[in-house]
Every structure is written in structure tokens, then in C-alpha cells.
Design a protein around this motif. Structure first.
Motif, mmCIF file in Angstrom:
data_model
loop_
_atom_site.group_PDB
_atom_site.id
_atom_site.type_symbol
_atom_site.label_atom_id
_atom_site.label_comp_id
_atom_site.label_asym_id
_atom_site.label_seq_id
_atom_site.Cartn_x
_atom_site.Cartn_y
_atom_site.Cartn_z
ATOM 1 N N CYS A 95 -26.755 -22.809 -31.147
ATOM 2 C CA CYS A 95 -27.818 -23.792 -31.381
ATOM 3 C C CYS A 95 -29.146 -23.097 -31.639
ATOM 4 C CB CYS A 95 -27.957 -24.701 -30.156
ATOM 5 S SG CYS A 95 -26.576 -25.804 -29.949
ATOM 6 N N GLN A 96 -29.413 -22.127 -30.779
ATOM 7 C CA GLN A 96 -30.696 -21.454 -30.942
ATOM 8 C C GLN A 96 -30.785 -20.736 -32.266
ATOM 9 O OE1 GLN A 96 -31.476 -18.956 -27.581
ATOM 10 N NE2 GLN A 96 -32.829 -20.494 -26.698
ATOM 11 N N ARG A 97 -29.658 -20.135 -32.641
ATOM 12 C CA ARG A 97 -29.674 -19.417 -33.897
ATOM 13 C C ARG A 97 -29.907 -20.363 -35.066
ATOM 14 N NH1 ARG A 97 -24.697 -15.949 -33.258
ATOM 15 N NH2 ARG A 97 -25.538 -15.245 -31.289
ATOM 16 N N MET A 98 -29.333 -21.522 -34.967
ATOM 17 C CA MET A 98 -29.570 -22.500 -36.027
ATOM 18 C C MET A 98 -31.048 -22.841 -36.114
ATOM 19 S SD MET A 98 -26.634 -22.882 -37.248
ATOM 20 C CE MET A 98 -26.565 -24.361 -38.246
ATOM 21 N N LYS A 99 -31.671 -22.916 -34.963
ATOM 22 C CA LYS A 99 -33.100 -23.243 -34.982
ATOM 23 C C LYS A 99 -33.903 -22.104 -35.572
ATOM 24 C CE LYS A 99 -33.030 -26.110 -30.866
ATOM 25 N NZ LYS A 99 -33.455 -26.149 -29.459
ATOM 26 N N LYS A 100 -33.596 -20.908 -35.049
ATOM 27 C CA LYS A 100 -34.444 -19.803 -35.461
ATOM 28 C C LYS A 100 -33.911 -19.124 -36.697
ATOM 29 C CE LYS A 100 -34.910 -18.191 -30.723
ATOM 30 N NZ LYS A 100 -34.762 -16.962 -29.938
ATOM 31 N N MET A 101 -33.752 -19.854 -37.770
ATOM 32 C CA MET A 101 -33.219 -19.184 -38.949
ATOM 33 C C MET A 101 -34.260 -18.310 -39.613
ATOM 34 S SD MET A 101 -30.212 -19.356 -39.308
ATOM 35 C CE MET A 101 -29.378 -19.209 -40.857
ATOM 36 N N GLY A 102 -35.483 -18.460 -39.195
ATOM 37 C CA GLY A 102 -36.606 -17.829 -39.887
ATOM 38 C C GLY A 102 -36.489 -16.326 -40.004
ATOM 39 N N PRO A 103 -37.341 -15.595 -39.314
ATOM 40 C CA PRO A 103 -37.291 -14.137 -39.437
ATOM 41 C C PRO A 103 -36.356 -13.565 -38.388
ATOM 42 C CG PRO A 103 -39.351 -14.846 -38.410
ATOM 43 C CD PRO A 103 -38.439 -16.030 -38.472
ATOM 44 N N PRO A 104 -35.155 -13.294 -38.733
ATOM 45 C CA PRO A 104 -34.206 -12.858 -37.706
ATOM 46 C C PRO A 104 -34.501 -11.465 -37.174
ATOM 47 C CG PRO A 104 -33.183 -12.823 -39.867
ATOM 48 C CD PRO A 104 -34.534 -13.382 -40.051
ATOM 49 N N LYS A 105 -34.737 -10.531 -38.043
ATOM 50 C CA LYS A 105 -34.913 -9.165 -37.562
ATOM 51 C C LYS A 105 -36.286 -8.628 -37.905
ATOM 52 C CE LYS A 105 -30.030 -8.316 -38.023
ATOM 53 N NZ LYS A 105 -28.970 -7.525 -38.630
ATOM 54 N N SER A 106 -37.264 -9.501 -37.893
ATOM 55 C CA SER A 106 -38.596 -9.002 -38.201
ATOM 56 C C SER A 106 -39.062 -8.078 -37.098
ATOM 57 C CB SER A 106 -39.569 -10.176 -38.344
ATOM 58 O OG SER A 106 -39.580 -10.899 -37.128
ATOM 59 N N ASN A 107 -38.668 -8.395 -35.867
ATOM 60 C CA ASN A 107 -39.058 -7.550 -34.759
ATOM 61 C C ASN A 107 -37.860 -6.692 -34.377
ATOM 62 O OD1 ASN A 107 -40.437 -6.410 -32.738
ATOM 63 N ND2 ASN A 107 -41.023 -8.320 -31.742
ATOM 64 N N ILE A 108 -37.794 -5.562 -34.993
ATOM 65 C CA ILE A 108 -36.603 -4.739 -34.804
ATOM 66 C C ILE A 108 -36.551 -4.160 -33.408
ATOM 67 C CG2 ILE A 108 -35.479 -2.626 -35.564
ATOM 68 C CD1 ILE A 108 -36.233 -3.253 -38.364
ATOM 69 N N ALA A 109 -37.732 -3.884 -32.880
ATOM 70 C CA ALA A 109 -37.774 -3.231 -31.568
ATOM 71 C C ALA A 109 -37.098 -4.091 -30.509
ATOM 72 C CB ALA A 109 -39.213 -2.936 -31.179
ATOM 73 N N THR A 110 -37.471 -5.356 -30.493
ATOM 74 C CA THR A 110 -36.870 -6.213 -29.473
ATOM 75 C C THR A 110 -35.380 -6.370 -29.701
ATOM 76 O OG1 THR A 110 -37.628 -8.067 -30.813
ATOM 77 C CG2 THR A 110 -38.881 -7.550 -28.827
#
Lengths: 329, 194
Positions: free
Chosen positions: B113-128
Motif C-alpha cells: 500500500c505504501q509503495r503504491m502511495k509513494k510512487m514518486g521519487p523512489p530512490k532519490s535518497n540513496i543514502a537512506t
């Protein structure tokens, strides 16, 4: 009355500090409960003051603090009916979330939280709440300017729990002071656990080589330990051994130790009562002061099956004749 | 320190008792067998000496009990009051397994569910992202290390690990002093006999 009230307890390191803080905490909790009662009687308060508390045991050094989150709130059914999404969402800074927790199991019923958001199920919640009233609840209040989503609240609670335990870890695992961040800390824990386990393996191997049979003779070990300390000047490691209060034995006099070491069979009968005491426990010699632990330990050992110690009889028989002793374990 | 010495004395008592039981059963054992017995007795003694209901204790004991040959040993060491534990263990273990399984299912659906919500920038923050992977990996390793760790969630895993570290420290202390004492003993014996 708007209160932003989210407290976690810092566990101080010394016992006196914890005592004081326990008192303080209790007082604070009493106050809070009183205030809660007042607020309820006023009838305008569907916003709880929330506390997440963790009470430690006073002795922190080798005992593990009790991690059970004991929150002594009492949910009162009428309050739950005030769950009205619209009402709550107008107050963006404050939102309440009840997390039901079974004792010892830290499940978070996030489903339950999300159910609260819908007005239609708020009434359904009531019987649930009544059922679970006896369980412990954690009420969490969102902090100012932070997300009020129930999921993120749950996440935050979880994260803070983890970080608190990481703090304990820093005290426990050597060399963890400079490391921040979960991954590094976990790495340290893993290394430490692995090294401890390997040490256990190695030590058991060493013991297996040193001892041809599986019987260990604690009595003679301790006695020998005492002798070797003055004789060889053994490392303080032995002196601080788990063989309790060895120092008390050392005080009993060193001169007969030399005679014992040289295996003089005609040793004086006035051998320090230490030997007698450590070997024959049916007759506790008066005038010897031992710690209670030591007494019990030896008594336990002696009462068990006897296996004769191979290497010593000829050493000690002369001295023990008077005390009517066979070395038994 | 007081509780520590108490624990240590308990541990030694039980350990010696267990070793005697082992000793009486067989006369001659080769080196590896002896080492295994020593370690096993030490582990069980530690777990039972703690007299607590932490899950690593229970897991250790139940693990040992699986082998029939150790059963009598374990029973004797545990003592009458603690023999109720095995029944509890099974319940706890099965319950925790069920819990873990249902939790996993919940988590997976939640994550989807969360992934569906956060389709936006998946790996913009590589560090985290990397950190998350690392943490996951390491929790897996820790779960393998701590006895009974597979069926625990992260929070209780850390708690169990810390408790386990404490007791391991005690165990290492005791064993090391015993080893040193026996070493000294043997040395002095050899010197005397010379």
C-alpha cells in the motif's frame, strides 16, 4: 487546556538517580492522573495527555531494566465516543492514538488506529475498548509541526523505542560511544555477540584439554588459587575471580600455605581452618567467617556424588586426619 | 554486583552438577566430545540459572531438549520448579511463529500500500535506501546469532540481544577463571612433581 506532553524517561546510570527519578515519575503520574480526572469532569477534554513511560530497575549494571511500558492510564469508554475525525482534524497539532498492547507483546494494531479515523466505526470501537480496558495503553500525542498520521505516529513510537535501547547498548558494548546510527550499532552488537560466543567455544575447548575428565574439583582449585596468589603473584584476574571472597581466605595466614605447597605430610594440625572448611562441610568449624554464598555453594557440592580427586590425597591426608576428611566433591 | 555474583554462583553450581551427570554416564570421552559436553552444560546452566522468561533462555533450553540424550541432563539441571517451562515454550514458540507469520503478511500488504502511495521519487535518497538495506541485513544476522531470534520483531530482538550479551559476559567470566585456575593447578602439579 492544551498540553503538548510527550515524555520519555531518561535512565540515569546510578542507583540513587534512579530512585529519585522513580519517585519523581510516580509523583508526576499521580498529578497527571488527577489532572486527567479533572479534565474529564470538565467534560471538554477529549485530548489526553499522553505519556510513554519506561520504568527501569534500580540496579542497572547487571540486571536488565524492565522494558515493559507500563502506562497506568485507564481508558474510560465515554472518551472513545469522542472520536470524531472532523473534530480532531481541526486541531492539527493534537491527535490521540490509542495503541493497545498485550503484556509482553508489542503489537501495534495499526488497523485499530485507522479504524478510529472513520466515524462509523467509532461506535464499534467502544466494545473493543471496554474489553481491552484492562490492558495497557500507550497514548501518544503528536508533536507540534509533525505529521499526525497514525502510521507515522506508530513509526515514531517504534523508532524511539529502538533508539532508547540503542542507548543501553552503548553502555553495554565497548566502543560504541562514537557510533551513531542503527546500522553501525547493529554491526557492533553482532561483532560483540560473535566474539563472546567464540570465547565460550574457545574456553570450553581449553577446559576440555586441561581436564582429562569432566569432573572439576572446585575445592582444590580454590585452595590452589589462594596459594598461587602469594607464591607466583598471579594476575589480579584470579583474585577477582568468581570464587567469592578469596581475599578473606588470604587473610587467614600465609605461613601454613608454604608447608602445604611443599607437601609436608606431617603438617601441623593447626592448619588454617580454611582447608578444613573448604573440604569438610558436615562440621562447620566455628570462628571462620564466610560469606553465605560460599557456604551454600560448598554444601551443595559436597552433598553430591563423590569422585575422588586423583592428585591430592597424598598431599593432604596428613593434615586432614584430624578433621576426618576425605576429599569429596 | 551483588546480583551478578549470585548469578555466577548459580551458574557454577548448575554447571558442575551438569558436568557430573555427564561424567557419570560415560567413562572415556575424547576431546571433542568433552568440549561439546562442557559447552552444552555451560549453556544450559546459564539459561536455567537466569531463571527468567526471556525467550533466548527458553529457546536454548528447548533446543537442547530436542535431542533425547540431553533430556535427562536438562531436566535435572532445570530442577522441578522450572520443568513447567517446556510446555510454555511450545506455546510461546508456536504463538510467536504464528504472530511472526501474520505480522509478515500484514507488513507486506502494508508495504505494498505504501509503495503504491509513494510512487514518486523512489530512490532519490540513496543514502537512506542503502541504510535500510544494511539494517535489514544486519537484523537478519542478529536473528541468527541470538537463540530463538528468528521469531521476534526488531524491538524485542534488540532487547533479547542485550540480555543475551549480559549473560554471555557472565559465562565467559566464569569459564575463564575456571580455566585459569585449572591451568595454574596443573602447572603447580607439574612443578611439584619435578
Amino acid at each position: 487546556m492544551l498540553h503538548c506532553h510527550y515524555t520519555t524517561m531518561n535512565i540515569p546510570g546510578n542507583t540513587s538517580g534512579t530512585d529519585v527519578s522513580v519517585l519523581e515519575r510516580q509523583q508526576a503520574r499521580m498529578k497527571w492522573q488527577q489532572q486527567q480526572q479533572e479534565g474529564l469532569s470538565n467534560g471538554n477534554d477529549h485530548r489526553f495527555r499522553a505519556r510513554v513511560e519506561i520504568k527501569p530497575d534500580p540496579d542497572l549494571q547487571y540486571e536488565w531494566p524492565d522494558f515493559s511500558d507500563a502506562c497506568q492510564d485507564q481508558l474510560i469508554p465515554p472518551l472513545m465516543t469522542d472520536h470524531n475525525v472532523k473534530k480532531r482534524k481541526t486541531h492539527e497539532d493534537y491527535k490521540q492514538k490509542a495503541v493497545s498492547k498485550e503484556n509482553g507483546v508489542k503489537d501495534k494494531k495499526i488497523k485499530g488506529c485507522s479504524d478510529e479515523n472513520s466515524t462509523e466505526t467509532s461506535l464499534k470501537e467502544k466494545p473493543k475498548v471496554v474489553e481491552t480496558q484492562k490492558q495497557e495503553y500507550i497514548h501518544v500525542r503528536a508533536r507540534r509541526g509533525q505529521a499526525t498520521d497514525s502510521h507515522s505516529l506508530a513509526e515514531r513510537v517504534r523508532r524511539e523505542k529502538i533508539s532508547e535501547r540503542m542507548k543501553y547498548l552503548q553502555d553495554l558494548v565497548p566502543g560504541c560511544n562514537k557510533i551513531t546510527g542503527k546500522a553501525g550499532m547493529l554491526d557492533e552488537i553482532i561483532n560483540y555477540v560473535q566474539s563472546l560466543q567464540k570465547q565460550v567455544e574457545f574456553l570450553s575447548m581449553k577446559l576440555a584439554t586441561l581436564q582429562p575428565r569432566l569432573d572439576f574439583d572446585i575445592d582444590s582449585l580454590i585452595m590452589k588459587e589462594m596459594f598461587e596468589i602469594p607464591a607466583i603473584g598471579y594476575s589480579s584476574e584470579v583474585a577477582n575471580s568468581t570464587y567469592f571472597q578469596v581475599n578473606s581466605l588470604l587473610e587467614m595466614g600465609n605461613s601454613p600455605i608454604d608447608t602445604m605447597l611443599r607437601r609436608s605430610t606431617g603438617g601441623p594440625v593447626s592448619i588454617p581452618e580454611a582447608f578444613v572448611l573448604s573440604s569438610c562441610f558436615n562440621q562447620m568449624q566455628p570462628g571462620v567467617t564466610w560469606d553465605g554464598d560460599l557456604h551454600n555453594l560448598y554444601r551443595m557440592e559436597i552433598q553430591q556424588e563423590s569422585t575422588t580427586i586423583p592428585f591430592q590425597p597424598h598431599k593432604f591426608t596428613g593434615s586432614y586426619e584430624g578433621s576426618n576428611l576425605k576429599m569429596e566433591l | 554486583m551483588h546480583t551478578c555474583t549470585k548469578l555466577k554462583s548459580e551458574f557454577i553450581k548448575k554447571w558442575m552438577k551438569g558436568l557430573q551427570i555427564c561424567c557419570s554416564s560415560k567413562t572415556n570421552m575424547d576431546f571433542l566430545e568433552r568440549k561439546k559436553k562442557i559447552k552444552l552444560c555451560a549453556d544450559i546452566a546459564l539459561a536455567s540459572a537466569k531463571n527468567s522468561t526471556t525467550s533466548w533462555c527458553i529457546a536454548l533450553i528447548s533446543e537442547a531438549k530436542k535431542h533425547d540424550e540431553n533430556k535427562t541432563l536438562v531436566d535435572n539441571l532445570l530442577g522441578p520448579e522450572l520443568r513447567i517451562k517446556p510446555q510454555k515454550t511450545n506455546h510461546q514458540m508456536s504463538a510467536s511463529h504464528k504472530r511472526a507469520r501474520s505480522k509478515k503478511i500484514l507488513k507486506k500488504s502494508h508495504h505494498v500500500c505504501q509503495r503504491m502511495k509513494k510512487m514518486g521519487p523512489p530512490k532519490s535518497n540513496i543514502a537512506t535506501y542503502i541504510t535500510k538495506i544494511l539494517v535489514k541485513e544486519r537484523t537478519q544476522v542478529l536473528k541468527r546469532l541470538v537463540p530463538g531470534g528468528e521469531s521476534m520483531d526488531e524491538i524485542s530482538l534488540i532487547k533479547e540481544a542485550l540480555d543475551y550479551i549480559l549473560s554471555l559476559k557472565v559465562q565467559v567470566d566464569v569459564m575463564r577463571t575456571l580455566a585459569n585456575a585449572t591451568e595454574v593447578l596443573n602447572q603447580s602439579d607439574s612443578t611439584i612433581f619435578d
